[in-house]
Design a protein around this motif. Sequence first.
Motif, PDB file in Angstrom:
ATOM      1  N   GLN A 195     -14.643 -55.536  29.577  1.00 28.85           N
ATOM      2  CA  GLN A 195     -14.844 -54.766  30.815  1.00 28.85           C
ATOM      3  C   GLN A 195     -15.591 -53.457  30.577  1.00 28.85           C
ATOM      4  OE1 GLN A 195     -14.247 -55.893  33.970  1.00 28.85           O
ATOM      5  NE2 GLN A 195     -15.355 -54.055  34.590  1.00 28.85           N
ATOM      6  N   SER A 196     -15.337 -52.793  29.440  1.00 23.11           N
ATOM      7  CA  SER A 196     -16.011 -51.502  29.218  1.00 23.11           C
ATOM      8  C   SER A 196     -17.530 -51.713  29.083  1.00 23.11           C
ATOM      9  CB  SER A 196     -15.455 -50.804  27.983  1.00 23.11           C
ATOM     10  OG  SER A 196     -15.654 -51.615  26.847  1.00 23.11           O
ATOM     11  N   ASN A 197     -17.954 -52.834  28.521  1.00 23.85           N
ATOM     12  CA  ASN A 197     -19.392 -53.132  28.445  1.00 23.85           C
ATOM     13  C   ASN A 197     -19.948 -53.491  29.829  1.00 23.85           C
ATOM     14  OD1 ASN A 197     -18.740 -52.937  25.778  1.00 23.85           O
ATOM     15  ND2 ASN A 197     -19.622 -54.904  25.160  1.00 23.85           N
ATOM     16  N   ILE A 198     -19.164 -54.237  30.589  1.00 25.21           N
ATOM     17  CA  ILE A 198     -19.600 -54.611  31.951  1.00 25.21           C
ATOM     18  C   ILE A 198     -19.825 -53.335  32.765  1.00 25.21           C
ATOM     19  CG2 ILE A 198     -18.978 -55.788  34.108  1.00 25.21           C
ATOM     20  CD1 ILE A 198     -17.302 -57.763  32.495  1.00 25.21           C
ATOM     21  N   ASP A 199     -18.908 -52.382  32.635  1.00 27.79           N
ATOM     22  CA  ASP A 199     -19.050 -51.117  33.382  1.00 27.79           C
ATOM     23  C   ASP A 199     -20.366 -50.423  33.036  1.00 27.79           C
ATOM     24  OD1 ASP A 199     -16.602 -51.508  34.543  1.00 27.79           O
ATOM     25  OD2 ASP A 199     -15.511 -50.181  33.165  1.00 27.79           O
ATOM     26  N   GLN A 200     -20.723 -50.453  31.768  1.00 24.76           N
ATOM     27  CA  GLN A 200     -21.971 -49.795  31.356  1.00 24.76           C
ATOM     28  C   GLN A 200     -23.193 -50.523  31.911  1.00 24.76           C
ATOM     29  OE1 GLN A 200     -21.984 -48.188  27.206  1.00 24.76           O
ATOM     30  NE2 GLN A 200     -20.068 -49.308  27.062  1.00 24.76           N
ATOM     31  N   ILE A 201     -23.140 -51.843  31.911  1.00 20.88           N
ATOM     32  CA  ILE A 201     -24.257 -52.634  32.453  1.00 20.88           C
ATOM     33  C   ILE A 201     -24.437 -52.323  33.943  1.00 20.88           C
ATOM     34  CG2 ILE A 201     -24.996 -55.000  33.020  1.00 20.88           C
ATOM     35  CD1 ILE A 201     -23.641 -55.824  30.310  1.00 20.88           C
ATOM     36  N   ILE A 202     -23.327 -52.275  34.655  1.00 25.59           N
ATOM     37  CA  ILE A 202     -23.398 -52.001  36.101  1.00 25.59           C
ATOM     38  C   ILE A 202     -23.883 -50.570  36.356  1.00 25.59           C
ATOM     39  CG2 ILE A 202     -21.989 -51.734  38.204  1.00 25.59           C
ATOM     40  CD1 ILE A 202     -20.441 -54.246  37.300  1.00 25.59           C
ATOM     41  N   PHE A 203     -23.458 -49.638  35.526  1.00 23.45           N
ATOM     42  CA  PHE A 203     -23.962 -48.262  35.668  1.00 23.45           C
ATOM     43  C   PHE A 203     -25.495 -48.269  35.558  1.00 23.45           C
ATOM     44  CE2 PHE A 203     -25.643 -44.421  33.711  1.00 23.45           C
ATOM     45  CZ  PHE A 203     -25.171 -43.435  34.575  1.00 23.45           C
ATOM     46  N   ILE A 204     -26.004 -48.999  34.578  1.00 24.99           N
ATOM     47  CA  ILE A 204     -27.463 -49.038  34.378  1.00 24.99           C
ATOM     48  C   ILE A 204     -28.150 -49.664  35.590  1.00 24.99           C
ATOM     49  CG2 ILE A 204     -29.326 -50.053  32.980  1.00 24.99           C
ATOM     50  CD1 ILE A 204     -27.411 -49.804  30.536  1.00 24.99           C
ATOM     51  N   THR A 205     -27.705 -50.839  36.007  1.00 18.30           N
ATOM     52  CA  THR A 205     -28.431 -51.524  37.094  1.00 18.30           C
ATOM     53  C   THR A 205     -28.303 -50.767  38.415  1.00 18.30           C
ATOM     54  OG1 THR A 205     -26.597 -53.002  37.658  1.00 18.30           O
ATOM     55  CG2 THR A 205     -28.161 -53.797  36.004  1.00 18.30           C
ATOM     56  N   GLN A 206     -27.212 -50.011  38.584  1.00 17.71           N
ATOM     57  CA  GLN A 206     -27.053 -49.293  39.854  1.00 17.71           C
ATOM     58  C   GLN A 206     -27.869 -48.007  39.917  1.00 17.71           C
ATOM     59  OE1 GLN A 206     -22.849 -48.982  41.068  1.00 17.71           O
ATOM     60  NE2 GLN A 206     -23.522 -50.657  42.386  1.00 17.71           N
ATOM     61  N   ASN A 207     -28.242 -47.482  38.766  1.00 19.60           N
ATOM     62  CA  ASN A 207     -28.902 -46.176  38.774  1.00 19.60           C
ATOM     63  C   ASN A 207     -30.381 -46.215  38.450  1.00 19.60           C
ATOM     64  OD1 ASN A 207     -26.830 -43.963  39.283  1.00 19.60           O
ATOM     65  ND2 ASN A 207     -25.800 -45.347  37.871  1.00 19.60           N
ATOM     66  N   MET A 208     -30.925 -47.394  38.209  1.00 22.58           N
ATOM     67  CA  MET A 208     -32.293 -47.417  37.706  1.00 22.58           C
ATOM     68  C   MET A 208     -33.380 -47.462  38.768  1.00 22.58           C
ATOM     69  SD  MET A 208     -32.189 -51.168  35.982  1.00 22.58           S
ATOM     70  CE  MET A 208     -33.950 -51.481  35.855  1.00 22.58           C
ATOM     71  N   SER A 209     -33.048 -47.768  39.999  1.00 19.64           N
ATOM     72  CA  SER A 209     -34.146 -48.063  40.923  1.00 19.64           C
ATOM     73  C   SER A 209     -34.822 -46.808  41.478  1.00 19.64           C
ATOM     74  CB  SER A 209     -33.659 -48.938  42.072  1.00 19.64           C
ATOM     75  OG  SER A 209     -32.956 -48.135  42.978  1.00 19.64           O
ATOM     76  N   PHE A 210     -36.068 -47.004  41.861  1.00 21.66           N
ATOM     77  CA  PHE A 210     -36.896 -45.954  42.449  1.00 21.66           C
ATOM     78  C   PHE A 210     -36.209 -45.385  43.691  1.00 21.66           C
ATOM     79  CE2 PHE A 210     -40.698 -44.762  45.089  1.00 21.66           C
ATOM     80  CZ  PHE A 210     -41.265 -43.846  44.218  1.00 21.66           C
ATOM     81  N   ARG A 211     -35.667 -46.272  44.495  1.00 21.64           N
ATOM     82  CA  ARG A 211     -35.067 -45.788  45.747  1.00 21.64           C
ATOM     83  C   ARG A 211     -33.818 -44.958  45.492  1.00 21.64           C
ATOM     84  NH1 ARG A 211     -33.560 -50.927  45.143  1.00 21.64           N
ATOM     85  NH2 ARG A 211     -31.407 -51.471  45.587  1.00 21.64           N
ATOM     86  N   ASN A 212     -33.055 -45.295  44.425  1.00 23.54           N
ATOM     87  CA  ASN A 212     -31.877 -44.469  44.124  1.00 23.54           C
ATOM     88  C   ASN A 212     -32.265 -43.138  43.509  1.00 23.54           C
ATOM     89  OD1 ASN A 212     -30.025 -46.087  45.248  1.00 23.54           O
ATOM     90  ND2 ASN A 212     -29.501 -47.182  43.375  1.00 23.54           N
TER      91      ASN A 212
END
Length: 236
Positions: A91-108
């Motif tokens: 789960q701790s790795n999953i959390d990091q993956i989700i942090f990355i995908t949620q924060n990377m976009s131009f619109r965010n």
Amino acid sequence: MNRAELIEKTIEFVKHQFQQNDASHDFSHIERVTNIALKLAIEEGISEQTQLEIIKLAALMHDLADWKYGGSENENAKIIQEFLSANQYPQSNIDQIIFITQNMSFRNELCRRSGEQTNPSQQKQNLELEKMLHVVQDSDRLDAIGAIGVARCFTFAGAKGNPLYDPNVQPRDRLSKEDYMKTEKKQNTAINHFHEKLFKVRDLMKTQSGKKMADQRHEFMKQFVEQFVDEWNSTF
Ligand code: ADP
Ligand code: NI
């Protein structure tokens, strides 16, 4: 299941999800981003196996359930969570993956710059995680510029039925998150997309090695658009 098998399974899963996408957002975009991300990671001095694995999985899964293709805002995180926990990934790795995908976009990034609130739990992520985010984010951005960027831009415009160019429609100077998400055909000419987004990408790059690659791709795009407009103007 060992980690190599998990990566293989993820690739198959993502490939399947991208089957119907147009070529501006198909599985080959995912492959390019994943490959550039691993290259940038090494150049940025990331050598820890777990970190490289997180980067690889985040790159593979970053565009699942994209809002432009019908996904909702939290759908990406939900799919990643379900898929990886079903495969017994920590789960701790999953959390990091989700942090990355949620924060990377131009619109965010537009959203963060315009002072809208971000989730407080996102703010106290450690520096290593920020670095991993920057690597995946830069890779996605590199694939949006240069010759491939040009090809993807016109493919996207074609898929949406948008015009190539209209000199009477001025590019929007400061694009809010809402503007960016609007999809009116007339305003969204392919050439305006260069001014509204693609020419800004170079200055948003975060990693040293990514910046270097972006410089060259940026120059190429500028030249392309200049010639396009010259040809257009000499026609009318
Ligand atoms: P992000 O993940 O930062 O949201 P996008 O999903 O917007 O990035 O980009 C996907 C691809 O589609 C990119 O190559 C981008 O340049 C292209 N694209 C997005 N919006 C438009 C548009 N309005 N006109 C032309 N191309 C576009
Ligand atoms: Ni992408």
